[in-house]
Design a protein around this motif. Structure first.
Motif, PDB file in Angstrom:
ATOM      1  N   VAL A  48       0.840  -1.198   0.000  1.00  0.00           N
ATOM      2  CA  VAL A  48       0.000   0.000   0.000  1.00  0.00           C
ATOM      3  C   VAL A  48       0.872   1.243   0.000  1.00  0.00           C
ATOM      4  CG1 VAL A  48      -1.624   1.343   1.397  1.00  0.00           C
ATOM      5  CG2 VAL A  48      -2.013  -1.099   1.039  1.00  0.00           C
ATOM      6  N   ARG A  49       1.874   1.269   0.847  1.00  0.00           N
ATOM      7  CA  ARG A  49       2.741   2.458   0.947  1.00  0.00           C
ATOM      8  C   ARG A  49       3.538   2.686  -0.326  1.00  0.00           C
ATOM      9  NH1 ARG A  49       4.361   3.762   6.953  1.00  0.00           N
ATOM     10  NH2 ARG A  49       2.661   2.694   7.999  1.00  0.00           N
ATOM     11  N   GLN A 100       2.108   6.647  -6.876  1.00  0.00           N
ATOM     12  CA  GLN A 100       0.972   7.338  -7.493  1.00  0.00           C
ATOM     13  C   GLN A 100       0.716   8.715  -6.899  1.00  0.00           C
ATOM     14  OE1 GLN A 100      -0.612   6.214 -10.189  1.00  0.00           O
ATOM     15  NE2 GLN A 100       0.820   4.509 -10.144  1.00  0.00           N
ATOM     16  N   GLY A 101       1.452   9.060  -5.858  1.00  0.00           N
ATOM     17  CA  GLY A 101       1.218  10.342  -5.186  1.00  0.00           C
ATOM     18  C   GLY A 101      -0.138  10.375  -4.509  1.00  0.00           C
ATOM     19  N   ALA A 102      -0.537   9.236  -3.963  1.00  0.00           N
ATOM     20  CA  ALA A 102      -1.859   9.100  -3.344  1.00  0.00           C
ATOM     21  C   ALA A 102      -1.728   8.865  -1.845  1.00  0.00           C
ATOM     22  CB  ALA A 102      -2.613   7.939  -3.986  1.00  0.00           C
ATOM     23  N   ALA A 122      -8.791   1.004  -2.408  1.00  0.00           N
ATOM     24  CA  ALA A 122      -8.781   0.388  -3.742  1.00  0.00           C
ATOM     25  C   ALA A 122      -8.425  -1.097  -3.634  1.00  0.00           C
ATOM     26  CB  ALA A 122      -7.798   1.113  -4.655  1.00  0.00           C
ATOM     27  N   TYR A 123      -7.389  -1.412  -2.863  1.00  0.00           N
ATOM     28  CA  TYR A 123      -6.998  -2.805  -2.675  1.00  0.00           C
ATOM     29  C   TYR A 123      -8.118  -3.596  -1.998  1.00  0.00           C
ATOM     30  CZ  TYR A 123      -2.000  -2.569  -4.001  1.00  0.00           C
ATOM     31  OH  TYR A 123      -0.811  -2.486  -4.675  1.00  0.00           O
ATOM     32  N   GLY A 167       1.960 -10.089   2.261  1.00  0.00           N
ATOM     33  CA  GLY A 167       1.541  -9.058   1.326  1.00  0.00           C
ATOM     34  C   GLY A 167       0.258  -9.412   0.607  1.00  0.00           C
ATOM     35  N   MET A 168      -0.021  -8.645  -0.422  1.00  0.00           N
ATOM     36  CA  MET A 168      -1.236  -8.812  -1.209  1.00  0.00           C
ATOM     37  C   MET A 168      -0.845  -9.403  -2.565  1.00  0.00           C
ATOM     38  SD  MET A 168      -4.393  -6.207  -1.368  1.00  0.00           S
ATOM     39  CE  MET A 168      -4.204  -6.033   0.375  1.00  0.00           C
ATOM     40  N   PHE A 169      -1.577 -10.431  -2.986  1.00  0.00           N
ATOM     41  CA  PHE A 169      -1.261 -11.168  -4.203  1.00  0.00           C
ATOM     42  C   PHE A 169      -2.456 -11.178  -5.144  1.00  0.00           C
ATOM     43  CE2 PHE A 169       1.578 -12.639  -0.985  1.00  0.00           C
ATOM     44  CZ  PHE A 169       2.756 -12.957  -1.636  1.00  0.00           C
TER      45      PHE A 169
END
Length: 112
Positions: A34-35, A41-43, A51-52, A68-70
């Motif tokens: 996420v980070r 993306q400058g978000a 979003a995830y 993590g996310m897969f």
């Protein structure tokens, strides 16, 4: 084609979806944290997390705690099908109407 009228998390979701559909990430691949994605993306990280989370709710991504996310197995196929349906139902009809108004044929597009 970023639609500025859409909420940021939906625009981020489109970026992630495009990355999966373009083959940058395949089923089973680790997505950026996420980070890391927020920084790229400058978000705001909370917006990226939203979003995830929406992808997780849809079964497109899976979380392995502490790892993590897969991208989920079969996610690319499901995502492609959903995006195809959305295109045919939402995007294509006004394009087809504009083509008819302007007298543009499908053959004309191949030579453009």
């Amino acid at each position: 084609m970023a639609d500025e009228s859409k909420p940021v998390y939906l625009r981020l979701r489109e970026i992630i979806a495009a990355s999966i559909l373009d083959g940058e990430f395949s089923d089973g691949d680790l997505l950026p944290s996420v980070r890391a994605f927020a920084a790229a993306q400058g978000a705001n990280p909370l917006t990226v997390a939203k979003a995830y989370q929406s992808f997780q709710d849809d079964g497109i991504v899976v979380v392995k705690r502490g790892v993590g996310m897969f991208v989920a197995d079969g996610a690319t196929r499901r995502l492609r099908q959903a995006e195809r349906e959305r295109f045919l139902e939402t995007t294509w009809p006004p394009v087809a109407a504009q083509m008819r108004r302007l007298g543009i044929r499908v053959d004309d597009l191949a030579s453009a």
